[in-house]
Design a protein around this motif. Structure first.
Motif, PDB file in Angstrom:
ATOM      1  N   TRP A  16      44.911  10.787  21.991  1.00 18.40           N
ATOM      2  CA  TRP A  16      44.686   9.960  20.816  1.00 18.40           C
ATOM      3  C   TRP A  16      44.355   8.513  21.145  1.00 18.40           C
ATOM      4  CZ3 TRP A  16      47.488   5.659  19.724  1.00 18.40           C
ATOM      5  CH2 TRP A  16      48.729   5.536  20.339  1.00 18.40           C
ATOM      6  N   PHE A  22      44.060   2.289  16.543  1.00 13.20           N
ATOM      7  CA  PHE A  22      45.004   2.686  15.500  1.00 13.20           C
ATOM      8  C   PHE A  22      44.574   4.034  14.914  1.00 13.20           C
ATOM      9  CE2 PHE A  22      44.986  -2.022  15.338  1.00 13.20           C
ATOM     10  CZ  PHE A  22      46.300  -2.236  15.729  1.00 13.20           C
ATOM     11  N   PRO A  23      44.964   5.142  15.543  1.00 16.12           N
ATOM     12  CA  PRO A  23      44.552   6.453  15.028  1.00 16.12           C
ATOM     13  C   PRO A  23      45.357   6.850  13.797  1.00 16.12           C
ATOM     14  CG  PRO A  23      46.003   6.732  16.889  1.00 16.12           C
ATOM     15  CD  PRO A  23      45.768   5.252  16.759  1.00 16.12           C
ATOM     16  N   ALA A  24      44.750   7.655  12.939  1.00 15.94           N
ATOM     17  CA  ALA A  24      45.445   8.182  11.770  1.00 15.94           C
ATOM     18  C   ALA A  24      46.503   9.180  12.219  1.00 15.94           C
ATOM     19  CB  ALA A  24      44.444   8.861  10.835  1.00 15.94           C
ATOM     20  N   ASP A  25      47.498   9.390  11.377  1.00 13.30           N
ATOM     21  CA  ASP A  25      48.582  10.311  11.726  1.00 13.30           C
ATOM     22  C   ASP A  25      48.127  11.763  11.780  1.00 13.30           C
ATOM     23  OD1 ASP A  25      50.444   8.294  11.930  1.00 13.30           O
ATOM     24  OD2 ASP A  25      51.085   8.466   9.840  1.00 13.30           O
ATOM     25  N   HIS A  26      47.271  12.158  10.854  1.00 17.37           N
ATOM     26  CA  HIS A  26      46.894  13.568  10.816  1.00 17.37           C
ATOM     27  C   HIS A  26      45.445  13.782  11.246  1.00 17.37           C
ATOM     28  CE1 HIS A  26      47.993  11.717   6.976  1.00 17.37           C
ATOM     29  NE2 HIS A  26      46.786  11.977   6.573  1.00 17.37           N
ATOM     30  N   ARG A  27      45.213  15.011  11.618  1.00 20.19           N
ATOM     31  CA  ARG A  27      43.887  15.411  12.090  1.00 20.19           C
ATOM     32  C   ARG A  27      43.144  16.132  10.972  1.00 20.19           C
ATOM     33  NH1 ARG A  27      43.406  16.160  17.814  1.00 20.19           N
ATOM     34  NH2 ARG A  27      45.228  15.354  18.866  1.00 20.19           N
ATOM     35  N   ARG A  38      40.142  13.378  14.527  1.00 20.57           N
ATOM     36  CA  ARG A  38      41.039  12.392  13.932  1.00 20.57           C
ATOM     37  C   ARG A  38      40.209  11.171  13.548  1.00 20.57           C
ATOM     38  NH1 ARG A  38      46.712  11.714  15.277  1.00 20.57           N
ATOM     39  NH2 ARG A  38      46.369  13.140  16.980  1.00 20.57           N
ATOM     40  N   HIS A  40      40.245   6.985  12.201  1.00 21.58           N
ATOM     41  CA  HIS A  40      41.059   5.800  12.441  1.00 21.58           C
ATOM     42  C   HIS A  40      41.861   5.477  11.182  1.00 21.58           C
ATOM     43  CE1 HIS A  40      38.279   3.619   9.935  1.00 21.58           C
ATOM     44  NE2 HIS A  40      37.277   3.918  10.735  1.00 21.58           N
ATOM     45  N   VAL A  41      42.917   4.696  11.346  1.00 22.02           N
ATOM     46  CA  VAL A  41      43.692   4.247  10.197  1.00 22.02           C
ATOM     47  C   VAL A  41      42.793   3.347   9.360  1.00 22.02           C
ATOM     48  CG1 VAL A  41      45.635   2.796   9.492  1.00 22.02           C
ATOM     49  CG2 VAL A  41      45.903   4.383  11.370  1.00 22.02           C
TER      50      VAL A  41
END
Length: 119
Positions: A16, A22-27, A38, A40-41
């Motif tokens: 990740w 800043f990756p998002a929590d879910h895929r 995934r 990004h936030v």
């Protein structure tokens, strides 16, 4: 992942930290191809987190995500990095835009330093 990067680091797409800071929590999953990925936030989530952190610390001074960018540029200039390097790092097309950051230094002739000063 770009092809050359994927060849050099074959496991990068699975880690990740590679694609995003800043990756998002879910895929997400593409049902047709079965690919998983995934995003990004969203920028508003980062902005909210910064706003909340500033509130919790009790800072009375206005601070946003852009404050970090401004601080980064100002710190580089204060540490003696040349304006063209800072321009490139900030992605400014015109050096005049980068020069806006020099006003906060306002050191006049005292801002000039010699490499011999650090010996």
């Amino acid at each position: 992942m770009p092809h050359a990067l994927a060849r050099t680091y074959p496991n990068a797409a699975a880690e990740w930290g590679w694609p995003f800071v800043f990756p998002a929590d879910h895929r997400w999953v593409n049902p047709r191809a079965g690919e998983e990925g995934r995003h990004h936030v969203h920028e508003s989530a980062v902005q909210r987190a910064i706003k909340e952190a500033v509130r919790k610390t009790g800072l009375v001074k206005h601070a946003t995500c852009h404050t970090f960018r401004h601080s980064f540029a100002t710190r580089l200039l204060a540490d003696g990095y040349d304006i063209r390097t800072v321009q490139e790092l900030l992605g400014h097309k015109d050096v005049k835009t980068t020069m806006l950051y020099t006003h906060v230094l306002n050191r006049g002739p005292h801002g000039v330093w010699s490499p011999a000063d650090v010996l």
